[in-house]
Design an enzyme around this catalytic site. Structure first.
Site, PDB file in Angstrom:
ATOM      1  N   THR A   1       0.830  -1.207   0.000  1.00 53.45           N
ATOM      2  CA  THR A   1       0.000   0.000   0.000  1.00 53.45           C
ATOM      3  C   THR A   1       0.867   1.260   0.000  1.00 53.45           C
ATOM      4  O   THR A   1       0.365   2.347  -0.274  1.00 53.45           O
ATOM      5  CB  THR A   1      -0.948   0.049   1.234  1.00 53.45           C
TER       6      THR A   1
ATOM      7  N   ILE B   1       8.120  -7.276   6.227  1.00 58.75           N
ATOM      8  CA  ILE B   1       8.503  -7.498   7.635  1.00 58.75           C
ATOM      9  C   ILE B   1       8.400  -8.964   8.036  1.00 58.75           C
ATOM     10  O   ILE B   1       8.852  -9.349   9.104  1.00 58.75           O
ATOM     11  CB  ILE B   1       7.662  -6.634   8.619  1.00 58.75           C
TER      12      ILE B   1
ATOM     13  N   TYR C   1      -8.320  -6.363  13.521  1.00 59.15           N
ATOM     14  CA  TYR C   1      -7.265  -5.347  13.431  1.00 59.15           C
ATOM     15  C   TYR C   1      -6.926  -4.764  14.809  1.00 59.15           C
ATOM     16  O   TYR C   1      -5.755  -4.646  15.179  1.00 59.15           O
ATOM     17  CB  TYR C   1      -7.715  -4.235  12.477  1.00 59.15           C
TER      18      TYR C   1
END
Ligand SMILES: O=c1ccn([C@@H]2O[C@H](COP(=O)(O)OP(=O)(O)O[C@H]3O[C@H](CO)[C@H](O)[C@H](O)[C@H]3O)[C@@H](O)[C@H]2O)c(=O)[nH]1
Length: 304
Positions: free
Chosen positions: A34, A51, A135
């Protein structure tokens, strides 16, 4: 040297700019899923990488961890992917931090998502944690791993719990950002959609103020800190401010409320203030900056 994960993203790129302008040597790690290369500061070294893969932290002193899966609704659709990036990705980074004996991690958490529906307002850092989305949970689990690595290995941390961050470079086509979505729609002459009755509230904080909190956090030690405006703004109020600013005369389209979102939230920012941080950009001023930026980027598109 400072490593900034997600440094090509909306918030991360502003953090990179501020650190570079303050004389730091910065390396960016971003998978560009993104993030956008156009956001990347020329004076920073850029590494395209994830990551979740092997991470080299040679010569790094502090890691600023801004990379994440940030889409709340998407996390509900695909909680495994959200956990993979936000939890396993953070653990993978912490393992590299341990191996390379890095001093400190500064972590972007979510003041909008980890607390869940508030039991009292404004929400301070001691408010119970009760996320209502994968999230919110994955961001919180990241916090807990960071605290664990502090207990086990003495790695220092600062956890910043952001409010609803807005500002230049937030993609109106991307995951969220009601401010950039409304401005984009109105500039195109289209009526924005308000989910629910528009009385839901948020704490909108300007991205460069958030970047500043990261810079100050270099001096803070083992703190969890809310970073917001400390003010409550409803989506209806927001619509009014933006439409007046743009002289957009039409009414919004009201649609059904979005599931899994909190109704009212805003943050108590007393702790940040006691540590020397304060938001400097008011909502109207910040909105004007986003409008100017968006107008500029459309002009650029039209020229090409
Ligand atoms: O077109 C839109 C877009 C949003 N909204 C409303 O505006 C508010 C804010 O929505 P955003 O999508 O901008 O942001 P969220 O409050 O969903 O924020 C969440 O997603 C963000 C991701 O960028 C951050 O992670 C934040 O911490 C997390 O709470 C919500 O009530 C939403 O229903 C509208 O009415 N119309």
């Amino acid at each position: 040297m400072i490593l900034i994960t997600g440094g090509a993203g909306f918030i991360g790129s502003h953090v990179v700019d501020l650190f570079v302008n303050n004389g730091y040597d910065v390396i960016i790690l971003d998978n560009l899923k993104t993030g956008n290369l156009n956001n990347v500061n020329e004076k920073a070294k850029f590494i395209k990488g994830d990551i979740r893969d092997k991470i080299n932290l040679r010569d790094i002193e502090v890691v600023i961890h801004q990379a994440a899966q940030i889409n709340v609704r998407y996390s509900v659709e695909d909680p495994k992917y959200d956990a993979d990036v936000n939890i396993l990705g953070t653990i993978n980074l912490l393992e590299a931090i341990r191996k390379y004996e890095i001093e400190k991690i500064i972590y972007a958490s979510s003041g909008g998502a980890v607390y869940g529906e508030p039991k009292y307002l404004p929400v301070d850092e001691n408010h119970p944690i009760s996320p209502i989305s994968p999230y919110g949970l994955s961001k919180y689990v990241g916090e807990e791993y960071i605290k664990l690595y502090n207990r086990l290995y003495g790695i220092e941390f600062v956890i910043l719990r952001y409010g609803n961050v807005y500002g230049e470079r937030q993609d109106p086509k991307g995951e969220a950002g009601v401010i950039s979505i409304f401005i984009d729609k109105m500039l195109r002459g289209e009526r924005p959609v308000i989910f629910g009755n528009g009385k839901q509230t948020r704490d909108f904080v300007y991205v460069k103020d958030v970047a500043k909190a990261n810079l100050l956090a270099m001096k803070w030690k083992n703190e969890i800190v809310n970073i917001g405006s400390g003010k409550e703004t409803s989506v209806n109020e927001l619509y009014k401010i933006i439409s007046e600013e743009l002289k957009f005369k039409e009414k919004p389209i009201y649609d059904k409320p979005r599931e899994g979102e909190v109704y009212r939230i805003y943050l108590n920012i007393d702790k940040a203030k006691s540590l020397g941080w304060e938001p400097e950009t008011g909502l109207k001023e910040g909105i004007r900056k986003v409008i100017n930026w968006m107008r500029g980027s459309y002009d650029k598109l039209n020229k090409n």
